[in-house]
Each structure stands twice: as C-alpha cells, then as structure tokens.
Design a protein around this motif. Sequence first.
Motif: not given
Ligand code: NDP
Length: 245
Positions: A16, A36, A137-138, A18, A12, A61-62, A187, A182-183
Amino acid sequence: MTVENKVVVVTGASSGIGASTVKLLVKGGAKVVFGARRQEKLEEVASGLDPDQIAFQETDVTDYQQVKSLVQLAVDRFGKVDALFNNAGIMPMAAVSEDNRDEWQQMLNINVMGVLNGISAVLPIMHRQGYGHILATDSLAGYKVYPNLAVYCGTKFAVRAILEGVRQEEIKNKIRTTLIAPGMVETELYKSISDPKTAKNLVDTWHEENHALKAEDIADLVVYAIGLPNYVSINEVKIRPSVEL
Ligand code: NDP
C-alpha cells in the motif's frame, strides 16, 4: 524541492501507501530504510530498487526495541535520519457492541503505540542532529467518526492530537511534523477487516469509478512534504477522491 540524499525511515512499508512511498523516495534519490512484519513482502518491495539506496528489516511497530533498531539501521547505514514516516496501521471494522476486545487492543497497539514508538525512537537522534521531520498517516477518520469504525477513528484522532503536540513541543528543536489524512485508498487495508462481508463491500466501493485513490497519490504527497526546504512545514493535509463526501 528535492528528497535527494535525504535519509527516510518508513514503517508499514510492505504494501500500500508505505511500499509506494519507499519506491517514489528511492526514485527521487533518497536513501530509504523501511520495515514491516512480512519479510517476503519487504523483499518484493526492495527488488528492482538500487541496493545502495535502501536497507530494510522485519519490524513490528508494537515492539519498541524493533522500531529503535530500524531507526538505528538508518544511522548505521546512512549516517542520519532526515525523516520518519509512521505509516503502519490496521483497520478492523465492527460495531462496538460486537465487543472485539482483541481487535481494539491490536488497533491501539499498532495505530497509536506504533506511532509513539517511532517518535520515541527518533527524537533523540533528531535532537542531536538539530533537525528532523516526523510524518504519520492519519485518516479522514481522524477528523470525523463513522459507524463500525469507532475505535479506528479513536486511534486516528489520537494520532492527530499526538502529532500536533509534537509539532508544538519540537518547534524549538527545528523538528517538523506532517500529518497525512487520506480518504479511501485502494490498498491491502481491507485484509485487516475480520468480517469478510464488510471487507468485500469496501473493496467493491473502491472499484466504483474514481471512488478510491491509488497508494501512489498519497506517496506523491509524502515525497513532496519531505522534499520541501527545512523552513517550510506542511502540518496537515486531507486528501480524498474528488467524489468522496
Ligand atoms: P496496507 O494494509 O496496504 O498497509 C498497511 C501496512 O502496515 C502494511 O505494510 C503492514 O505490513 C503494516 N503493518 C500492520 N501492522 C503492523 C505492525 N504491527 N508493525 C509494522 N507494520 C505493520 O494499507 P494502507 O497502505 O492503506 O495503510 C497505511 C496507513 O494508511 C494505515 O495507517 C492506514 O490506517 C492509513 N489509511 C489508509 C486508508 C485507506 O483507505 N487505505 C485511508 C486512510 C488512512 P505487515 O502486515 O507486513 O506488517
């Protein structure tokens, strides 16, 4: 405390938390292998980073084979895997009564199976090495249930349970685990919300003063946890904007 020469795999990583973590790890001297689904966004993250310190490839990741291949890339290119940061996730929001079965399945596949795929791909390597660190990341949604987020919360409760189980099982193999919860973080996560009004409301909340953390705030924490000596284990951290309930 240093991440210098550690080899870290990040999922990911195209935006954001990642993407920020990749950049900060590289700055700290780590070797980072990241993935990603969106190749062009991965290339953006890579631009400006030292090519000798990074490798990246399109990874969903799936798909277990793709996750295995990402982890193998780290071994082939840099010879080991010190840490895996399971960070990919989505957060569609809707009441359960809306019956968005496809979104439920997608969330389970990405947020839960994605983490399990990472763990499964990296454990044999870490067992052979005799050390390793698995992070995920929870979310505060892994501790508390919110309306319109029931399924997302379910996936994040699951990640917390899984990582705690791995912690207990893998103590004997010297594998550390870290759960980052995180809260609100500003992103692209809102883009996974299918209802435009709900997505806009969330973004508006982020833009209230001090109401959301930056991705870099979470990256700091991840880099800190990875950089600690092997005998120190940060297992769970909640991190939220000071104004968040
Ligand atoms: P973003 O949407 O910016 O990042 C999510 C990332 O996950 C992207 O890089 C996306 O890339 C990737 N992703 C989604 N689906 C897949 C997949 N099937 N395979 C591989 N990569 C995937 O959001 P965040 O940075 O906020 O999210 C990161 C983590 O933080 C998540 O687990 C989210 O649940 C967690 N989180 C976020 C919070 C927030 O407020 N933002 C709060 C608490 C937790 P791509 O689409 O290119 O695959």
